[in-house]
Design a protein around this motif. Structure first.
Motif, PDB file in Angstrom:
ATOM      1  N   ARG A  44       0.490  -1.320   0.006  1.00  0.00           N
ATOM      2  CA  ARG A  44       0.265   0.300  -0.032  1.00  0.00           C
ATOM      3  C   ARG A  44       1.470   1.378   0.120  1.00  0.00           C
ATOM      4  NH1 ARG A  44      -1.604   4.123   1.823  1.00  0.00           N
ATOM      5  NH2 ARG A  44      -0.232   4.476   2.871  1.00  0.00           N
ATOM      6  N   ASP A  45       2.318   1.082   0.881  1.00  0.00           N
ATOM      7  CA  ASP A  45       2.321   2.376   0.439  1.00  0.00           C
ATOM      8  C   ASP A  45       3.629   2.694  -0.599  1.00  0.00           C
ATOM      9  OD1 ASP A  45       1.806   2.279   3.410  1.00  0.00           O
ATOM     10  OD2 ASP A  45       3.601   1.974   4.889  1.00  0.00           O
ATOM     11  N   PHE A  46       3.960   1.510  -1.148  1.00  0.00           N
ATOM     12  CA  PHE A  46       4.644   1.711  -2.224  1.00  0.00           C
ATOM     13  C   PHE A  46       3.498   2.614  -3.083  1.00  0.00           C
ATOM     14  CE2 PHE A  46       6.562   0.503  -6.599  1.00  0.00           C
ATOM     15  CZ  PHE A  46       7.312   0.350  -6.363  1.00  0.00           C
ATOM     16  N   ALA A  47       2.309   1.898  -3.478  1.00  0.00           N
ATOM     17  CA  ALA A  47       1.578   2.330  -4.434  1.00  0.00           C
ATOM     18  C   ALA A  47       1.372   3.922  -4.074  1.00  0.00           C
ATOM     19  CB  ALA A  47       0.620   1.329  -4.510  1.00  0.00           C
ATOM     20  N   GLU A  48       1.464   4.169  -2.913  1.00  0.00           N
ATOM     21  CA  GLU A  48       0.337   5.879  -2.580  1.00  0.00           C
ATOM     22  C   GLU A  48       1.797   6.466  -2.637  1.00  0.00           C
ATOM     23  OE1 GLU A  48      -1.934   8.115   1.077  1.00  0.00           O
ATOM     24  OE2 GLU A  48       0.396   7.257   1.278  1.00  0.00           O
ATOM     25  N   ASN A  49       3.129   6.162  -2.555  1.00  0.00           N
ATOM     26  CA  ASN A  49       3.966   6.838  -2.870  1.00  0.00           C
ATOM     27  C   ASN A  49       5.282   6.655  -4.242  1.00  0.00           C
ATOM     28  OD1 ASN A  49       3.805   8.247   0.027  1.00  0.00           O
ATOM     29  ND2 ASN A  49       3.535   6.394   0.622  1.00  0.00           N
ATOM     30  N   TYR A  50       4.512   6.591  -4.771  1.00  0.00           N
ATOM     31  CA  TYR A  50       5.584   5.631  -6.250  1.00  0.00           C
ATOM     32  C   TYR A  50       6.428   6.836  -6.397  1.00  0.00           C
ATOM     33  CZ  TYR A  50       5.541   1.865  -9.135  1.00  0.00           C
ATOM     34  OH  TYR A  50       5.462   1.333 -10.359  1.00  0.00           O
ATOM     35  N   ASP A  51       7.834   6.209  -5.809  1.00  0.00           N
ATOM     36  CA  ASP A  51       9.103   7.075  -5.278  1.00  0.00           C
ATOM     37  C   ASP A  51       9.872   7.791  -6.904  1.00  0.00           C
ATOM     38  OD1 ASP A  51       8.949   7.634  -2.597  1.00  0.00           O
ATOM     39  OD2 ASP A  51       9.770   5.780  -2.365  1.00  0.00           O
ATOM     40  N   ASP A  52       9.937   6.707  -7.799  1.00  0.00           N
ATOM     41  CA  ASP A  52      10.250   6.398  -8.619  1.00  0.00           C
ATOM     42  C   ASP A  52       9.548   5.938 -10.058  1.00  0.00           C
ATOM     43  OD1 ASP A  52      12.417   5.760 -11.076  1.00  0.00           O
ATOM     44  OD2 ASP A  52      13.690   6.118  -9.513  1.00  0.00           O
ATOM     45  N   ASP A  53       9.450   6.500 -10.753  1.00  0.00           N
ATOM     46  CA  ASP A  53       8.815   5.588 -12.230  1.00  0.00           C
ATOM     47  C   ASP A  53       9.555   4.268 -13.195  1.00  0.00           C
ATOM     48  OD1 ASP A  53      10.143   7.048 -14.144  1.00  0.00           O
ATOM     49  OD2 ASP A  53       8.604   8.461 -15.231  1.00  0.00           O
ATOM     50  N   LYS A  54      10.685   4.205 -12.143  1.00  0.00           N
ATOM     51  CA  LYS A  54      12.280   3.513 -13.189  1.00  0.00           C
ATOM     52  C   LYS A  54      11.497   2.136 -12.819  1.00  0.00           C
ATOM     53  CE  LYS A  54      15.455   5.805 -15.106  1.00  0.00           C
ATOM     54  NZ  LYS A  54      16.512   6.395 -15.839  1.00  0.00           N
ATOM     55  N   ALA A  55      10.794   1.951 -10.868  1.00  0.00           N
ATOM     56  CA  ALA A  55      10.538   0.831 -10.064  1.00  0.00           C
ATOM     57  C   ALA A  55       9.033   0.414 -10.595  1.00  0.00           C
ATOM     58  CB  ALA A  55      10.797   1.537  -9.009  1.00  0.00           C
ATOM     59  N   ALA A  56       9.206  -0.913 -10.581  1.00  0.00           N
ATOM     60  CA  ALA A  56       7.978  -1.604 -10.671  1.00  0.00           C
ATOM     61  C   ALA A  56       7.989  -2.602  -9.707  1.00  0.00           C
ATOM     62  CB  ALA A  56       7.598  -2.301 -11.874  1.00  0.00           C
ATOM     63  N   ILE A  57       6.389  -3.529  -9.513  1.00  0.00           N
ATOM     64  CA  ILE A  57       6.710  -4.171  -8.525  1.00  0.00           C
ATOM     65  C   ILE A  57       5.073  -5.254  -8.970  1.00  0.00           C
ATOM     66  CG2 ILE A  57       8.018  -2.962  -6.478  1.00  0.00           C
ATOM     67  CD1 ILE A  57       5.158  -2.891  -4.958  1.00  0.00           C
ATOM     68  N   ILE A  58       5.188  -6.640  -8.621  1.00  0.00           N
ATOM     69  CA  ILE A  58       4.143  -6.885  -8.478  1.00  0.00           C
ATOM     70  C   ILE A  58       4.234  -8.108  -7.300  1.00  0.00           C
ATOM     71  CG2 ILE A  58       2.533  -8.133  -9.621  1.00  0.00           C
ATOM     72  CD1 ILE A  58       4.338  -8.541 -12.001  1.00  0.00           C
ATOM     73  N   ALA A  59       3.341  -8.113  -6.198  1.00  0.00           N
ATOM     74  CA  ALA A  59       2.737  -8.874  -5.474  1.00  0.00           C
ATOM     75  C   ALA A  59       1.774 -10.155  -5.150  1.00  0.00           C
ATOM     76  CB  ALA A  59       2.785  -7.655  -3.992  1.00  0.00           C
ATOM     77  N   THR A  60       2.780 -11.333  -5.401  1.00  0.00           N
ATOM     78  CA  THR A  60       1.576 -11.799  -5.202  1.00  0.00           C
ATOM     79  C   THR A  60       2.004 -13.348  -4.311  1.00  0.00           C
ATOM     80  OG1 THR A  60       2.300 -12.362  -7.349  1.00  0.00           O
ATOM     81  CG2 THR A  60       1.581 -13.409  -6.389  1.00  0.00           C
ATOM     82  N   ALA A  61       1.024 -13.389  -3.415  1.00  0.00           N
ATOM     83  CA  ALA A  61       0.251 -14.516  -2.446  1.00  0.00           C
ATOM     84  C   ALA A  61      -0.367 -15.265  -3.003  1.00  0.00           C
ATOM     85  CB  ALA A  61      -0.991 -13.746  -1.677  1.00  0.00           C
ATOM     86  N   GLU A  62       0.795 -16.737  -2.581  1.00  0.00           N
ATOM     87  CA  GLU A  62       0.712 -17.801  -3.329  1.00  0.00           C
ATOM     88  C   GLU A  62       0.414 -19.148  -1.792  1.00  0.00           C
ATOM     89  OE1 GLU A  62       2.373 -20.097  -6.470  1.00  0.00           O
ATOM     90  OE2 GLU A  62       2.965 -17.751  -7.352  1.00  0.00           O
TER      91      GLU A  62
END
Length: 497
Positions: A254-272
C-alpha cells in the motif's frame, strides 16, 4: 514473379467471393485453397503441436475442425472473406495465454493461428518497432537485443503479443511509458469486409482509439507499430517471504503504491497458497529500469526480511525469460480480476486485510480441489499512467488521472475437470465479494470514490468488461461502423459489446 502470381491468386479469390457462394460444404476445404496458407487437420503434427501451446489444459482440450496458419495480411483478409460466407464460428490465437475457453480456442470450427505473422522490425529513423501478433514477448526481446531499445511488453516472455496488446498490456515499463496499447503508433488490421486498413492518429482515428482496449471486436490485427524506448541493464528478480509476513507485506505494498517514488521501479506482490488457510509464500517481483536502484526504493520490503532475494543486475530480455518458471502448464487454469483505489494510510490496514482475507477464506472453501494452487497479485497502477494515456490520445480504459489504483489479479490452477464447477463458483464469489467490499468501504468514506474498470487481460469470461467501461457507447458506435453486420460479434468469442 512468384509473388506477383500469388497476389493475383489472392485478388481473384477475394473478387470471386463477392459474386459466388462456394459449393464446398466444408469451411476448411475452402480455406485450404487460399494461396500460401497452411491448413492442418487433427491428425497432423503441426495441429497437435499448436494445440499444446495454451497455458490452460482446458483450452488445449478444445478440438478445432482445422488450424490455418496465414503468413500475411492478404491471406488473413482472404480467410475473413471465406468465413463470412459460411457464417461459421471461428477463433483467433496469438499466444494462447487467456484461459477463457473459446476466446482463442474452439471446438468444431476453424482456428486461425497467427504464429507465422512473427516479424520484429526496428526502424531507427522513426524509433519504432513493427511487431507481428504471432510473436511471444521473448521473441521480441531477442530480436531487439543489441539495438539499445525495447518496447513496453509482457512481463513473462511466453505471453503472446496479440491478445496482450488489444487488452491493454501491463508491463514493467508501464509506469514510465503507459500501457502497451498507449505505445502503439499504428495498427495494421483486417476488417470484417476483408479490407486491410491502417489505424493511427491520422488514419481511422476512431478505430485507432477503439482498438486500444477493444479486444477482437473490430478486426484481426496483423501488425503493431509501436514506440521504441532506450533500454540498458536492469535490476530485477524476486523477493520470497513466508506467509506470516502478510500484514507487513500488505502495508508495504500500500505504501509503495501511494508513494510511487520512482517511475522506473515496478512491483508485483503475489500471495500463493496450496494448503487450506495458509499462505505458503509471497513472491514479490521487483524491477528497476537501471543497473541498480537508488537507495531506499525497495527498503519497505527488504526491511521485512525476505527469505530469499534473487534480484540482480541483468539484461531486460534475460529477466522476462526467467519469469516463465512461474507459468504452470498441464493444469486447468482460471484467471480473474478486480480493481480498487489505493486506500489511505489511516484506512490501509483494514481495507487491505479485508480484501486479502476474503480471497483467503474463499480459497480455503475449495481446498480439497485436486492440485489446487491459488494466487492473488497486487499490481499498482499509478495515476501517472492515466495521464500518459490521455497525452497519447486515450484508450477505452480511460482511467482517471487523479487516483492511484490496484489492479488485482487472481488465479486458480487445478487438475481435474470434475472440479471446474466448484472452482467457477469460487471465482465468482471472490470477485463479486471484492467488489462488494470496495463499494462498502467507499460508502463508509474509507476508500475514495473512483471509476473502476476491469483489466481485460486478466478478466474472467463471466465478468462484464464492457459493462464497466464508461467508453462503451463510443466502443459500440465504432464497432457498428466497422463491422455493421456483426461478423466478429457473432462468429468469434471474447468480451463483446
Amino acid at each position: 514473379m512468384k509473388m506477383a502470381v500469388r497476389q493475383f491468386q489472392l485478388i481473384v479469390l477475394l473478387l470471386s467471393s463477392f459474386f459466388t457462394v462456394p459449393v464446398f460444404s466444408d469451411t476448411c476445404s475452402t480455406l485450404a485453397k487460399i494461396p500460401g496458407s497452411d491448413v492442418f487437420y487433427p491428425l497432423a503434427l503441426s495441429y497437435k503441436v499448436d494445440q499444446t501451446q495454451y497455458w490452460s489444459r482446458q483450452c488445449s482440450a478444445q478440438k478445432p475442425k482445422c488450424i490455418i496458419f496465414p503468413d500475411s495480411a492478404r491471406e488473413v483478409a482472404a480467410i475473413v472473406k471465406s468465413l463470412a460466407l459460411y457464417n461459421e464460428s471461428f477463433a483467433i490465437k496469438s499466444g494462447g495465454h487467456s484461459p477463457n475457453v473459446g476466446f482463442s480456442s474452439i471446438t468444431g470450427g476453424p482456428l486461425i493461428s497467427l504464429k507465422k505473422l512473427n516479424q520484429v522490425t526496428y526502424n531507427s529513423a522513426t524509433q519504432t518497432v513493427k511487431i507481428g501478433p504471432g510473436n511471444r514477448w521473448e521473441n521480441v526481446s531477442d530480436a531487439l537485443y543489441g539495438t539499445g531499445v525495447t518496447v513496453v511488453g509482457g512481463r513473462i516472455g511466453n505471453v503472446g503479443v496479440g491478445g496482450y496488446m488489444l487488452g491493454g498490456g501491463l508491463g514493467f515499463l508501464s509506469s514510465q511509458y503507459g500501457w502497451a496499447m498507449n505505445n502503439v503508433v499504428e495498427f495494421e488490421v483486417v476488417l470484417a469486409d476483408g479490407s486491410i486498413v491502417t489505424a493511427s492518429a491520422n488514419s481511422h482515428p476512431d478505430l485507432y482509439k477503439a482498438l486500444k482496449g477493444g479486444g477482437n471486436n473490430y478486426g484481426i490485427v496483423t501488425a503493431y507499430t509501436v514506440e521504441a524506448h532506450p533500454q540498458g541493464k536492469v535490476w530485477a528478480g524476486e523477493m520470497i517471504f513466508t506467509g506470516d509476513k502478510t500484514p507487513k507485506i500488505l502495508k508495504a505494498v500500500r505504501d509503495f503504491a501511494e508513494n510511487y517514488d520512482d517511475d522506473k521501479a515496478a512491483i508485483i506482490a503475489t500471495a500463493e497458497t496450496t494448503v487450506a488457510g495458509i499462505v505458503d509464500i509471497w513472491v514479490l517481483f521487483v524491477f528497476y529500469d537501471g543497473p541498480t536502484p537508488p537507495p531506499g526504493i525497495f527498503d519497505r520490503f527488504t526491511s521485512i526480511g525476505p527469505v530469499t532475494v534473487t534480484a540482480r543486475t541483468t539484461e531486460y530480455r534475460d529477466y522476462i525469460k526467467t519469469t516463465q518458471v512461474f507459468v504452470l502448464r498441464g493444469q486447468i487454469y482460471e484467471m480473474f480480476t478486480e480493481t480498487m483505489p489505493v486506500p489511505s494510510l489511516s484506512n490501509g490496514e483494514e481495507v487491505m486485510n479485508s480484501i486479502f482475507n476474503h480471497w483467503m477464506s474463499t480459497t480455503d472453501s475449495i481446498a480439497t480441489v485436486g492440485g489446487l494452487i491459488g494466487a492473488m497479485a497486487f499490481q499498482p497502477i499509478p495515476k501517472k499512467m492515466a495521464a500518459i494515456a490521455k497525452a497519447k490520445g486515450g484508450d477505452l480504459l480511460d482511467l482517471d488521472d487523479d487516483v492511484d489504483l490496484f489492479m488485482i489479479d487472481f488465479n486458480y490452477s487445478y487438475l481435474l475437470d470434475i472440479d471446474t464447477p466448484r472452482v467457477d463458483d469460487a471465482v465468482q464469489r471472490v470477485y463479486n465479494g471484492m467488489k462488494q467490499r470496495v463499494e462498502a468501504f467507499q460508502a463508509q468514506g474509507k476508500l475514495p470514490e473512483a471509476y473502476l474498470p476491469l483489466f481485460m487481460n486478466d478478466a474472467y469470461f463471466r465478468q462484464d468488461y464492457f459493462g464497466r467501461l464508461r467508453t462503451a457507447g463510443f466502443a459500440r458506435q465504432v464497432r457498428d461502423q466497422y463491422d455493421p453486420n456483426g461478423f466478429f460479434r457473432d462468429q468469434t468469442a471474447g468480451f463483446k459489446l
